[in-house]
Design a protein around this motif. Structure first.
Motif, PDB file in Angstrom:
ATOM      1  N   ILE A 133      25.100  64.841  63.554  1.00 44.93           N
ATOM      2  CA  ILE A 133      26.477  64.584  63.138  1.00 44.93           C
ATOM      3  C   ILE A 133      26.952  63.210  63.622  1.00 44.93           C
ATOM      4  CG2 ILE A 133      28.875  65.372  63.304  1.00 44.93           C
ATOM      5  CD1 ILE A 133      27.065  67.190  61.650  1.00 44.93           C
ATOM      6  N   ASP A 134      26.676  62.925  64.907  1.00 46.01           N
ATOM      7  CA  ASP A 134      27.061  61.610  65.435  1.00 46.01           C
ATOM      8  C   ASP A 134      26.362  60.493  64.670  1.00 46.01           C
ATOM      9  OD1 ASP A 134      28.673  62.798  67.289  1.00 46.01           O
ATOM     10  OD2 ASP A 134      27.243  62.655  68.949  1.00 46.01           O
ATOM     11  N   ASP A 138      28.538  57.796  62.915  1.00 44.38           N
ATOM     12  CA  ASP A 138      28.646  56.497  63.593  1.00 44.38           C
ATOM     13  C   ASP A 138      27.755  55.416  62.981  1.00 44.38           C
ATOM     14  OD1 ASP A 138      30.341  57.854  65.250  1.00 44.38           O
ATOM     15  OD2 ASP A 138      28.860  58.122  66.867  1.00 44.38           O
ATOM     16  N   ILE A 139      26.595  55.812  62.509  1.00 46.34           N
ATOM     17  CA  ILE A 139      25.653  54.825  61.964  1.00 46.34           C
ATOM     18  C   ILE A 139      25.634  54.905  60.436  1.00 46.34           C
ATOM     19  CG2 ILE A 139      23.259  54.026  61.949  1.00 46.34           C
ATOM     20  CD1 ILE A 139      24.597  53.726  64.676  1.00 46.34           C
ATOM     21  N   GLY A 140      25.402  56.092  59.925  1.00 46.96           N
ATOM     22  CA  GLY A 140      25.238  56.267  58.476  1.00 46.96           C
ATOM     23  C   GLY A 140      26.410  55.752  57.663  1.00 46.96           C
ATOM     24  N   TYR A 177      19.144  47.461  67.256  1.00 46.17           N
ATOM     25  CA  TYR A 177      19.776  46.164  67.488  1.00 46.17           C
ATOM     26  C   TYR A 177      21.179  46.379  68.059  1.00 46.17           C
ATOM     27  CZ  TYR A 177      20.397  41.098  66.565  1.00 46.17           C
ATOM     28  OH  TYR A 177      20.582  39.753  66.683  1.00 46.17           O
ATOM     29  N   LEU A 178      21.910  47.313  67.457  1.00 45.33           N
ATOM     30  CA  LEU A 178      23.257  47.611  67.937  1.00 45.33           C
ATOM     31  C   LEU A 178      23.231  48.069  69.399  1.00 45.33           C
ATOM     32  CD1 LEU A 178      26.301  48.045  67.449  1.00 45.33           C
ATOM     33  CD2 LEU A 178      25.766  50.315  66.557  1.00 45.33           C
ATOM     34  N   ARG A 208      29.831  45.207  61.414  1.00 45.61           N
ATOM     35  CA  ARG A 208      30.745  46.273  61.004  1.00 45.61           C
ATOM     36  C   ARG A 208      31.228  47.107  62.188  1.00 45.61           C
ATOM     37  NH1 ARG A 208      30.156  48.827  55.575  1.00 45.61           N
ATOM     38  NH2 ARG A 208      29.330  47.246  54.180  1.00 45.61           N
ATOM     39  N   ALA A 209      30.274  47.441  63.075  1.00 45.66           N
ATOM     40  CA  ALA A 209      30.608  48.362  64.161  1.00 45.66           C
ATOM     41  C   ALA A 209      31.332  47.669  65.307  1.00 45.66           C
ATOM     42  CB  ALA A 209      29.342  49.048  64.674  1.00 45.66           C
ATOM     43  N   GLU A 210      30.969  46.418  65.547  1.00 44.36           N
ATOM     44  CA  GLU A 210      31.503  45.732  66.719  1.00 44.36           C
ATOM     45  C   GLU A 210      32.313  44.486  66.363  1.00 44.36           C
ATOM     46  OE1 GLU A 210      31.036  46.648  70.004  1.00 44.36           O
ATOM     47  OE2 GLU A 210      30.066  48.490  69.342  1.00 44.36           O
TER      48      GLU A 210
END
Length: 419
Positions: A133-134, A138-140, A177-178, A208-210
């Motif tokens: 789920i995470d 968070d990634i998908g 990498y993240l 995108r994430a950071e």
RNA sequence: GGCAGGUUGCCCGAGCGGCCAAUGGGAGCUGACUGUAAAUCAGCCGGCAAUGCCUUCGCAGGUUCGAAUCCUGCACCUGCCA
């Protein structure tokens, strides 16, 4: 001021693609950059293509930057999609074993001393406990499938079929990498040009994430003069593990480099200064027959991988087996050492030549051995043998050694010992 | 789901009842030339106890004196129609 590392890499023909070149240059100039390169355990040993990545990592470290060498304990369980089709999944035990072997191989190429000491990391450490789920949230969520489908490997595999497992690979590598960005502030990933898509996917994920801008740099595919991939020796990949490819065979592969490519290889695979390589190029052009560039290339690369002692052994063996000297004039110790390098087998006196050629590994079958003889390509102690029924008996060196040769380049030894 | 076609040696690709271990091209191997390079030309290119024998043309069975070639079933792939 010395040459900027990026200029050096470019001058050596080691840059295929990079993200914003000026930004990368500025960051590399500003201070130590933490960078990473990954190796998936798809075999028990690394090979020549991986070596290029390790040497590139070392160049960056020598320029003051901090390397992270990643072994793919988790990505190796999934498999990077290839054009040729779906991979066979390896067992967890196998992958774990290969991870261990590869870890010890990579440690040889970077320094673990000083302010910018290298670190080896395993992506299994941060993926094994991730829950689905995470991961999907968070990634998908950052991966548009329509974009993923545009990637060349994926597009080609849509024809033949691709599992969800392999399709997902890019998410795992991007997550690496993240993760390395978050843990160590990693701001550059390097790799072969075939990894470019995976690397830039990671850059995109971090953006995108950071909201951070990190870099990517890829090396070109190393090719032979005919455009095909370089890195195959007789019978397989150019493995770095001496158990899988003898240092002698490794050395021989490099010394057989084509004239039109050897200078490029010197730039890419050795730490010789570019001015020195230019001098070698000039000298080679003047007297190509001496094969100065090939000899230097083989010696330098073999030293990097197997050490100076193995270089000496390979050079001596090559000189003995390819030299003009009469075999009879070689001291037993030299001859024995040379044949041991090339591959020495024990056979009974009176063994048919064709059988000895098979046992020595010079040919694959008796038919192939007979063919070699009828082609005029079989030699015993440098004398062509044309009798397909010849046996090994009387004519030995130092009381039992025989030099077997097929064609110009393939040499092996046999020792006649009464059973 | 229906109809049609395909699956051949390392790769591509002929063959469509005996003359098929199977045309041709590429890769590879050897020889000549040379420099452990390239190019060019020539030969070889399933295995073995070798003028013969064995295994191979997706898998399993069948027809036949005889099959890669015909028939049946199965698996996978491709195209057309729903």
């Amino acid at each position: 001021m010395t040459t900027h590392v990026l200029d050096d890499l470019e001058a050596r023909g080691l840059v295929a693609h990079s993200t914003d070149r000026d930004a990368l240059r500025a960051d590399l100039s500003a201070g130590p950059v933490t960078y990473y390169v990954g190796f998936d355990p798809t075999a028990p040993s690394l090979h020549m293509g991986n070596l290029l990545q390790l040497l590139t990592a070392r160049r960056l470290q020598l320029a003051g930057h901090k390397p992270l060498i990643l072994v793919g304990g988790s990505t190796g369980l999934i498999g990077d999609p290839r054009d040729v089709g779906e991979r066979t999944m390896n067992s967890r035990e196998t992958v774990a074993d290969w991870v261990g072997r590869i870890r010890s191989q990579v440690e040889q190429y970077v320094s673990f001393e000083g302010d910018n000491a290298a670190r080896v990391v395993n992506n299994l450490d941060w993926t094994k406990d991730v829950n689905v789920i995470d991961f999907l949230r968070d990634i998908g969520k950052h991966f548009p499938v329509n974009r993923m489908l545009d990637r060349q490997v994926v597009a080609s595999r849509l024809e033949t079929g691709i599992s969800y497992t392999e399709f997902s690979y890019v998410l795992l590598q991007s997550m690496d990498y993240l993760e390395l960005y978050r843990r160590y502030g990693t701001a550059l990933q390097t790799g072969g040009s075939d990894q470019w898509g995976n690397i830039t996917a990671g850059v995109e994920l971090i953006r995108r994430a950071e909201g951070a801008k990190v870099h990517a740099l890829s090396t070109p595919l190393i090719t032979k003069a005919d455009g095909t991939k370089f890195g195959k020796s007789t019978g397989g990949a150019l493995w770095l593990d001496p158990e899988m490819l003898s240092p002698y065979a490794f050395y021989q592969t490099w010394i057989q480099a084509e004239d039109s490519k050897v200078i490029e290889y010197l730039r890419q695979f050795t730490f010789l200064e570019l001015e020195e390589i230019e001098a070698i190029a000039a000298e080679s052009a003047e007297r190509p027959g001496l094969r100065i560039a090939q000899r230097r290339l083989a010696a330098e690369v073999t030293a990097l991988v197997h050490g100076q002692d193995e270089v000496r052994a390979a050079e001596q063996a090559s000189a003995a087996l390819f030299g003009r000297a009469e075999l009879e004039d070689l001291p037993e110790s030299t001859l024995r050492a040379a044949l041991t390098e090339a591959g020495l087998v024990t056979v009974d006196p009176g063994t048919p030549l064709v059988d000895a050629l098979v046992v020595s590994g010079l040919v694959d079958s008796k038919s192939a051995a007979r063919r070699a003889v009828s082609d005029g390509g079989a030699y015993v102690n440098n004398v062509r043998v044309e009798d397909p029924d010849a046996v090994l008996d009387g004519h030995t060196l130092h009381g039992g050694l025989v030099v077997l040769r097929k064609g110009k380049k393939s040499v092996a030894g046999a020792e006649l010992v009464k059973a």
